[in-house]
Design an enzyme around this catalytic site. Structure first.
Site, PDB file in Angstrom:
ATOM      1  CG  ASP A  86      -2.301  -0.491   0.936  1.00  0.00           C
ATOM      2  OD1 ASP A  86      -2.552  -0.869  -0.226  1.00  0.00           O
ATOM      3  OD2 ASP A  86      -3.136  -0.500   1.849  1.00  0.00           O
ATOM      4  CE1 TYR A 305      -3.547   2.896  -0.235  1.00  0.00           C
ATOM      5  CE2 TYR A 305      -3.617   5.190   0.482  1.00  0.00           C
ATOM      6  CZ  TYR A 305      -3.238   3.874   0.692  1.00  0.00           C
ATOM      7  OH  TYR A 305      -2.560   3.541   1.841  1.00  0.00           O
TER       8      TYR A 305
END
Length: 723
Positions: A86, A305
């Site tokens: 991430d 995201y």
């Protein structure tokens, strides 16, 4: 793996086309425990524990340890390594801890993307960054991890050793206490929850009266409220009654003020704002909203995201807007708004497109994935729909309002009426149908025939047209008795707002944005903090409310005046970590500050004597029951103790006690008064928590031995209540 052409399946990885793709399963490498530094057991004499160098270790979980071994082998065999975790602080930490633990020393490249569509991934792999560009981000992540370890380990061990054998932390049946878990972020959050809860239940309502007249203008009725200088209410009814008696049946318009107001579309969603709105609109927990948004990002590839703290878009997103609108126009409910946006002209507004306000990630928006090609669950679609409407709204123009302020005179007394008329709906139009549908669902769930007014339908309090000198009929005059309202107990939406601004209440978008660097935790960690407080038994969910338990209230009672409970201190640390991620604050300086703080705090605490096992922590609200008669002996008066109310004749042998905290619920004063006077609560009490952690509602009743029991008979707000 599919985008890279790595379609071959290995044990714990994919491979092909020159790539091997593997994965972590959470934190495979973590900071070492105190015993790894040679400390055996918990002892006050060991504190403060401040390692000269922090050690890491592979997790003890066998399955995860096997995955680490696979990663280690692949790292050592590779020519270079691409970090594709991430794109954020914690993602960087997960990778770097593994990388450093393996010690392969291979060069690192970084994949940094905000969307997981095939196109975004291909573009990202075509523009890989040098891993060294993210060293500052790793430093901030590492310092966050080490600071949390230092504060958490030392505070938890100290308070557990000092107070763990006292109620309510000690379990006499199991003859043990659970650790009194404290943390750099979780304890200030718990303090915010406890402070608001105690403020609410201890609130002393004040009675007041308002003088209201209802007027008629051409068949449209509206209300106006009496005022004189800065006074708008009466502490006693007598003055209001005197004015009411002299009022006539006509009122004259003395002044008309109309002020235009332009309301721009709200900023786009970051994670915290999305969680707050989803909690208000659908009662989703912060964690559930994050899970849904993460699915929409990873699995469905329909959102960008989600773990972002930005509410703006970078300028390079603007050229993608036409294609995004084309995809959204395929959904019938969005098509009319896409058409309106195009008719108005798609312009790049600096209020929403601003490179200077985008750091690692831009705001959450829909991706170029065709939403009609994806089968989402209803709850996933609710989150997706919220993001889409917020995104479309920025292209639908401003909402234009006219604010009216009317002053009227009746018998020499002045009255004021205020209202709002929406002249141009603008961006608000995209929410009208959504709000109406939501209100209908709420009304149906409550068994109501008609839906209540929606939050955004502000034009419904519009005033009729009036001019100075108009004479209006007064159709009603009243002096209603009112009470001041207690502050609302925190729900997830309100506590997220407080976490975002380090405990400061702010309604203004710009002020909240300015405070973001000083927030408690990050957008990615706040939901987990709430869940952790629930898991550790410090708070419980009561419908939308977050209610502190006896243990939570007692813990804050111990630390409320200590720096570890200070939202401001923790917010300052978070600001420094954010600066560190940007290369503006030295990691060594930050860690020296944290170590010095830990040493000073623990040394000060160690001087206090260790408490015995027979005492208990005071957890009592500021209720006043002292004038009540003891229901058991019928002679004594009720006295207030540290943890319970009792009889004044306890020396004569009356052992009656009444604890306000029952099954995790601080029972309100009026219910306790019922128990003392009637022997039962006249109404159902909501929000108890069973030993299994389930919420239930019940009446309370005094048994023959004058202990309190639950009763599940009579009209119930919860038909299947379970103890």
């Amino acid at each position: 793996a599919a985008v890279l052409g790595a379609v071959g399946k290995g044990a714990g990885y994919f491979e092909g086309n020159g790539y091997q793709v593997t994965w972590a399963v959470g934190h495979l490498v973590e900071l070492a425990d105190t015993k790894d530094y040679g400390y055996q057991g918990w002892q006050l004499s060991n504190l403060p524990i401040i390692p000269p160098t922090f050690l890491t270790k592979v997790t003890s979980d066998q399955g995860r340890a096997r995955q680490f071994a696979i990663i280690a082998k692949l790292f050592k065999e590779a020519d270079s390594i691409i970090c594709a975790t991430d794109a954020g602080r914690e993602g960087e930490l997960i990778f770097r801890y593994i990388y450093e633990r393996v010690g392969a020393g291979k060069p690192i490249q970084r994949l940094w993307v905000s969307s997981q569509t095939d196109k975004a991934l291909k573009d990202g792999f075509a523009k890989l960054k040098d891993g060294k560009e993210y060293d500052n981000l790793y430093n901030a992540a590492r310092c966050r991890s080490e600071a949390d370890w230092l504060v958490g380990i030392n505070a938890t061990q100290y308070y557990t050793l000092q107070y763990g054998r006292q109620a309510p932390f000690f379990d006499p049946e199991a003859k043990r206490s659970q650790p009194l878990s404290l943390g750099r972020v979780q304890t200030p959050i718990l303090k915010l929850l406890v402070d608001r809860y105690l403020e609410a239940i201890n609130f002393k309502h004040e009675t007041y009266w308002e003088l209201i007249i209802t007027l008629d203008k051409d068949g449209q009725q509206f209300q106006a409220k009496w005022f004189r200088d800065k006074q708008e209410r009466f502490d006693e009814p007598t003055e209001g009654e005197a004015i009411l008696a002299k009022l006539e049946d006509k009122a004259t318009v003395k002044d008309v003020q109309k002020k235009p107001k332009t309301e721009g579309p709200p900023l786009l969603y970051d994670l915290t704002t999305l969680q707050k709105d989803a909690n208000k609109r659908y009662n989703f927990s912060a964690q559930h909203t994050l899970d849904l948004a993460q699915d929409l990002y990873e699995k469905y590839k329909t959102l960008t995201y989600p773990r972002t703290d930005s509410r703006y878009l970078s300028d390079d997103i603007f050229p993608l807007v036409p294609d995004l609108l084309d995809k959204l126009a395929k959904v019938p409910s969005y098509a009319p708004f896409v058409a309106k946006a195009r008719a108005l002209g798609i312009a790049k507004d600096s209020r929403y497109f601003n490179d200077a306000k985008v750091s690692d990630h831009h705001a959450i928006i829909p991706t170029e994935t065709d939403p009609t090609s994806v089968q989402m669950s209803p709850e996933h679609y609710m989150i997706y729909d919220m993001v889409v409407r917020r995104f479309l709204g920025i292209f639908l123009g401003n909402c234009q309002k006219e604010l009216s302020d009317i002053v009227l005179e009746d018998a020499g007394e002045l009255f004021r009426a205020k209202g709002t008329m929406i002249s141009t709906v603008g961006w608000r139009e995209i929410y009208i149908a959504l709000d109406e549908a939501l209100e209908k669902r709420k009304a149906k769930a409550k068994g109501k025939a008609e839906a209540p007014k929606g939050e955004d339908k502000e034009d419904e309090d519009a005033l009729p047209f009036m001019a100075v000198g108009n004479l209006l009929d007064v159709v009603k005059k009243e002096l209603p008795k009112k009470k001041t309202k207690a502050p609302s107990i925190h729900n997830e939406s309100s506590i997220l707002a407080m976490m975002e601004t380090a405990g400061k209440e702010m309604e203004d978008d710009e002020l909240r944005e300015a405070m973001k660097d000083r927030g408690l935790g990050t957008p990615a960690t706040r939901a987990g903090m709430i869940e952790r407080l629930i898991e550790r038994g410090y708070i419980a969910r009561d419908k939308k409310k977050l209610i502190p338990t006896e243990r939570g209230i007692a813990l804050i009672g111990l630390v409320s005046d200590k720096p570890i409970a200070s939202p401001e201190l923790t917010g300052e640390w978070e600001m420094r970590l954010n600066k560190m991620a940007k290369g503006q604050y030295a990691p060594d300086q930050f860690m020296q500050e944290v170590k010095r703080y830990t040493h000073e705090v623990v040394e000060k605490l160690r001087r206090a004597p260790v408490a015995g096992s027979g005492s208990s922590i005071a957890v009592m609200p500021a209720y006043s029951l002292e004038n009540a008669t003891c229901p058991k002996c019928k002679e004594g008066k009720i006295l207030k103790g540290k943890r319970a109310f009792g009889c004044s004749r306890y020396k004569e042998g009356c052992d009656f006690t009444l604890r306000p905290l029952i099954a995790g619920k601080m029972v309100e004063q009026n219910h306790l008064q019922d128990l003392l006077k009637l022997g039962y609560t006249s109404n159902w009490v909501q929000g108890f928590t069973s030993k299994a952690g389930k919420r239930f509602d019940a009446r309370l009743r005094l048994k023959e031995d004058f202990t309190v029991t639950f009763e599940f008979t009579g009209d119930s707000p919860q038909k299947d209540a379970t103890n």
